[in-house]
Motif scaffolding. Structure first.
Motif, PDB file in Angstrom:
ATOM      1  N   ALA A  37       0.333  -1.049  -0.124  1.00 10.99           N
ATOM      2  CA  ALA A  37       0.039  -0.061   0.083  1.00 10.99           C
ATOM      3  C   ALA A  37       0.442   1.377  -0.193  1.00 10.99           C
ATOM      4  O   ALA A  37       0.181   2.676  -0.814  1.00 10.99           O
ATOM      5  N   GLU A  38       1.676   1.434   0.141  1.00 10.62           N
ATOM      6  CA  GLU A  38       3.005   2.485   0.763  1.00 10.62           C
ATOM      7  C   GLU A  38       3.715   2.795  -0.821  1.00 10.62           C
ATOM      8  O   GLU A  38       3.958   3.604  -0.908  1.00 10.62           O
ATOM      9  N   PHE A  42       3.547   5.439  -6.903  1.00 11.03           N
ATOM     10  CA  PHE A  42       4.400   5.874  -6.763  1.00 11.03           C
ATOM     11  C   PHE A  42       4.349   4.982  -8.289  1.00 11.03           C
ATOM     12  O   PHE A  42       4.480   4.444  -9.531  1.00 11.03           O
ATOM     13  N   THR A  43       2.774   3.994  -8.302  1.00 10.41           N
ATOM     14  CA  THR A  43       3.003   2.753  -9.185  1.00 10.41           C
ATOM     15  C   THR A  43       2.001   3.858 -10.892  1.00 10.41           C
ATOM     16  O   THR A  43       1.133   5.039  -9.817  1.00 10.41           O
ATOM     17  N   GLU A  48      -0.163  -0.743 -14.715  1.00  5.69           N
ATOM     18  CA  GLU A  48      -0.371  -2.302 -13.788  1.00  5.69           C
ATOM     19  C   GLU A  48      -1.600  -3.199 -14.846  1.00  5.69           C
ATOM     20  O   GLU A  48      -1.639  -4.122 -14.540  1.00  5.69           O
ATOM     21  N   ALA A  49      -1.943  -1.956 -15.829  1.00  2.00           N
ATOM     22  CA  ALA A  49      -3.119  -2.405 -16.337  1.00  2.00           C
ATOM     23  C   ALA A  49      -2.864  -3.202 -17.524  1.00  2.00           C
ATOM     24  O   ALA A  49      -3.363  -4.305 -18.211  1.00  2.00           O
TER      25      ALA A  49
END
Length: 59
Positions: A37-38, A42-43, A48-49
């Motif tokens: 979660a931290e 930054f992603t 990601e998709a």
């Protein structure tokens, strides 16, 4: 039972609830979830998709 006894029981129950939440938050189990979660700010959502899409399509 008078109001004072009910208030004391409620106070003790709330205190034990608070201690339980603290034990859960600072325990060992959620460290991996908190570490993930931290890193969320930054992603890159598009990257990601694309990773998820590639996994679903088997590429």
């Amino acid at each position: 039972m008078d109001f004072t006894l009910i208030a004391q029981i409620h106070t003790v129950a709330a205190f034990f609830g608070f201690l339980s939440i603290c034990a859960w938050a600072f325990g060992q189990a959620p460290k991996q979830a908190f570490a993930e979660a931290e890193q969320l700010p930054f992603t890159d959502p598009e990257a990601e998709a694309e990773k998820r899409k590639a996994l679903l399509l088997g590429r």
